[in-house]
Design a protein around this motif. Structure first.
Motif, PDB file in Angstrom:
ATOM      1  N   ALA A   1      -1.385   4.037   6.022  1.00 52.71           N
ATOM      2  CA  ALA A   1      -1.444   2.570   6.054  1.00 52.71           C
ATOM      3  C   ALA A   1      -0.553   2.006   7.156  1.00 52.71           C
ATOM      4  CB  ALA A   1      -1.032   2.006   4.699  1.00 52.71           C
ATOM      5  N   ILE A   2       0.571   2.649   7.399  1.00 52.15           N
ATOM      6  CA  ILE A   2       1.487   2.172   8.441  1.00 52.15           C
ATOM      7  C   ILE A   2       0.839   2.277   9.813  1.00 52.15           C
ATOM      8  CG2 ILE A   2       3.699   2.617   9.582  1.00 52.15           C
ATOM      9  CD1 ILE A   2       4.810   3.418   6.847  1.00 52.15           C
TER      10      ILE A   2
ATOM     11  N   ALA B   1       8.770  -0.671   5.586  1.00 51.64           N
ATOM     12  CA  ALA B   1       8.677   0.656   4.975  1.00 51.64           C
ATOM     13  C   ALA B   1       9.978   0.932   4.231  1.00 51.64           C
ATOM     14  CB  ALA B   1       8.432   1.721   6.042  1.00 51.64           C
TER      15      ALA B   1
ATOM     16  N   GLY C   1      -4.565   3.067   3.182  1.00 52.58           N
ATOM     17  CA  GLY C   1      -4.569   1.671   3.627  1.00 52.58           C
ATOM     18  C   GLY C   1      -5.922   1.123   4.015  1.00 52.58           C
TER      19      GLY C   1
ATOM     20  N   VAL D   1       5.550  -4.267   9.492  1.00 48.12           N
ATOM     21  CA  VAL D   1       5.645  -3.293   8.406  1.00 48.12           C
ATOM     22  C   VAL D   1       7.050  -3.292   7.821  1.00 48.12           C
ATOM     23  CG1 VAL D   1       5.533  -0.842   7.794  1.00 48.12           C
ATOM     24  CG2 VAL D   1       3.879  -1.805   9.424  1.00 48.12           C
TER      25      VAL D   1
ATOM     26  N   ALA E   1       0.838  -1.192   0.000  1.00 47.25           N
ATOM     27  CA  ALA E   1       0.000   0.000   0.000  1.00 47.25           C
ATOM     28  C   ALA E   1       0.873   1.242   0.000  1.00 47.25           C
ATOM     29  CB  ALA E   1      -0.932   0.009   1.209  1.00 47.25           C
ATOM     30  N   SER E   2       0.319   2.314  -0.592  1.00 50.53           N
ATOM     31  CA  SER E   2       1.047   3.582  -0.642  1.00 50.53           C
ATOM     32  C   SER E   2       0.328   4.714   0.077  1.00 50.53           C
ATOM     33  CB  SER E   2       1.258   4.025  -2.104  1.00 50.53           C
ATOM     34  OG  SER E   2       1.985   3.084  -2.835  1.00 50.53           O
TER      35      SER E   2
ATOM     36  N   CYS F   1       5.156  -0.823   2.414  1.00 52.66           N
ATOM     37  CA  CYS F   1       4.742   0.542   2.117  1.00 52.66           C
ATOM     38  C   CYS F   1       5.920   1.333   1.567  1.00 52.66           C
ATOM     39  CB  CYS F   1       4.187   1.224   3.365  1.00 52.66           C
ATOM     40  SG  CYS F   1       3.506   2.859   3.044  1.00 52.66           S
TER      41      CYS F   1
ATOM     42  N   LEU G   1       2.876  -5.745   5.842  1.00 51.65           N
ATOM     43  CA  LEU G   1       2.525  -4.592   5.018  1.00 51.65           C
ATOM     44  C   LEU G   1       3.806  -4.041   4.419  1.00 51.65           C
ATOM     45  CD1 LEU G   1       0.607  -2.269   4.029  1.00 51.65           C
ATOM     46  CD2 LEU G   1       1.358  -1.020   6.069  1.00 51.65           C
TER      47      LEU G   1
ATOM     48  N   TYR H   1      -1.421   0.557  -4.095  1.00 50.83           N
ATOM     49  CA  TYR H   1       0.039   0.638  -4.267  1.00 50.83           C
ATOM     50  C   TYR H   1       0.296   1.355  -5.579  1.00 50.83           C
ATOM     51  CZ  TYR H   1       4.906  -0.974  -4.528  1.00 50.83           C
ATOM     52  OH  TYR H   1       6.277  -1.046  -4.613  1.00 50.83           O
TER      53      TYR H   1
ATOM     54  N   ALA I   1       2.856   7.166   5.211  1.00 49.41           N
ATOM     55  CA  ALA I   1       1.474   6.856   4.823  1.00 49.41           C
ATOM     56  C   ALA I   1       0.656   6.378   6.014  1.00 49.41           C
ATOM     57  CB  ALA I   1       1.463   5.797   3.724  1.00 49.41           C
TER      58      ALA I   1
END
Length: 210
Positions: free
Chosen positions: A47-48, A60, A15, A58, A11-12, A40, A38, A93, A45
């Protein structure tokens, strides 16, 4: 019960689809999958934040720190293999996938798009549909290939566009479909009930929304 498939969600942005897929599994003792990671590409973002709240690990990363998209994806693939990821789910994403990731997970990368593909691929699909005067909008879940939203279609759902719709009124209705449809497709994929033959896709037993 069979061992759950381990999936990575990419995801960007906010989320919300990541959360829909993750909570569907977390709330179901019989889920055939779990969200194990996840990924990212935007370290700031939302989403995190969602992943941290849900207890999902995560990864990242900043693609600009790499010399090429392939180098970036090679690092990501190493992480996915180390974590035993079975397949990949893209959820907002905003990067095209290269052969580095595609070859590592052949026919095991899914994406969701807020239009009835092949209409309105790419960014701002809801706005595209309204600008074109489309009478229906909707959602598509598809396999990922090397193009932009061009992979074989797995599932679609349509909704009517109202005469007074704006992006602010239409997008929430589209998103509500996404949050229901995507977990159902991911579940079917984890249960090995999706068959791909060229561009034709069949789902044995259909989608289940329970």
């Amino acid at each position: 019960m069979a061992q759950r498939k381990r999936i990575a969600v990419f995801a960007s942005g906010s989320g919300s689809n990541f959360e829909a897929v993750a909570t569907a599994a977390a709330g179901d003792a019989d889920s055939p999958y779990e969200v194990a990671l996840l990924v990212c590409d935007k370290p700031g973002a939302r989403a995190i934040e969602r992943a941290e709240r849900l207890g999902v690990p995560v990864l990242a990363v900043r693609p600009k720190q790499y010399d090429s998209r392939e180098a970036y994806e090679a690092d990501v693939v190493r992480e996915l293999r180390e974590r035993g990821i079975d397949f990949v789910v893209l959820a907002g994403y905003m990067r095209l996938i290269t052969a580095t990731l595609l070859d590592a997970f052949p026919n095991r990368i899914l994406n969701i798009h807020p239009s009835l593909l092949p209409a309105f691929p790419g960014l701002h699909a809801v706005e595209q549909a309204l600008a074109y005067g489309a009478k229906v909008a909707g959602v598509t879940v598809h396999y990922v290939d090397g193009g932009m939203d061009s992979g074989a279609i797995i599932a679609q759902e349509a909704i009517p566009v109202r005469s007074d719709d704006t992006p602010e009124t239409l997008f929430p209705r589209v998103q509500a479909i996404e949050h229901r449809l995507y977990p159902a497709v991911v579940r079917a994929f984890a249960e090995n009930r999706i068959r791909l033959d060229g561009r034709r896709v069949t789902i044995e037993g259909g989608l289940r929304f329970d």
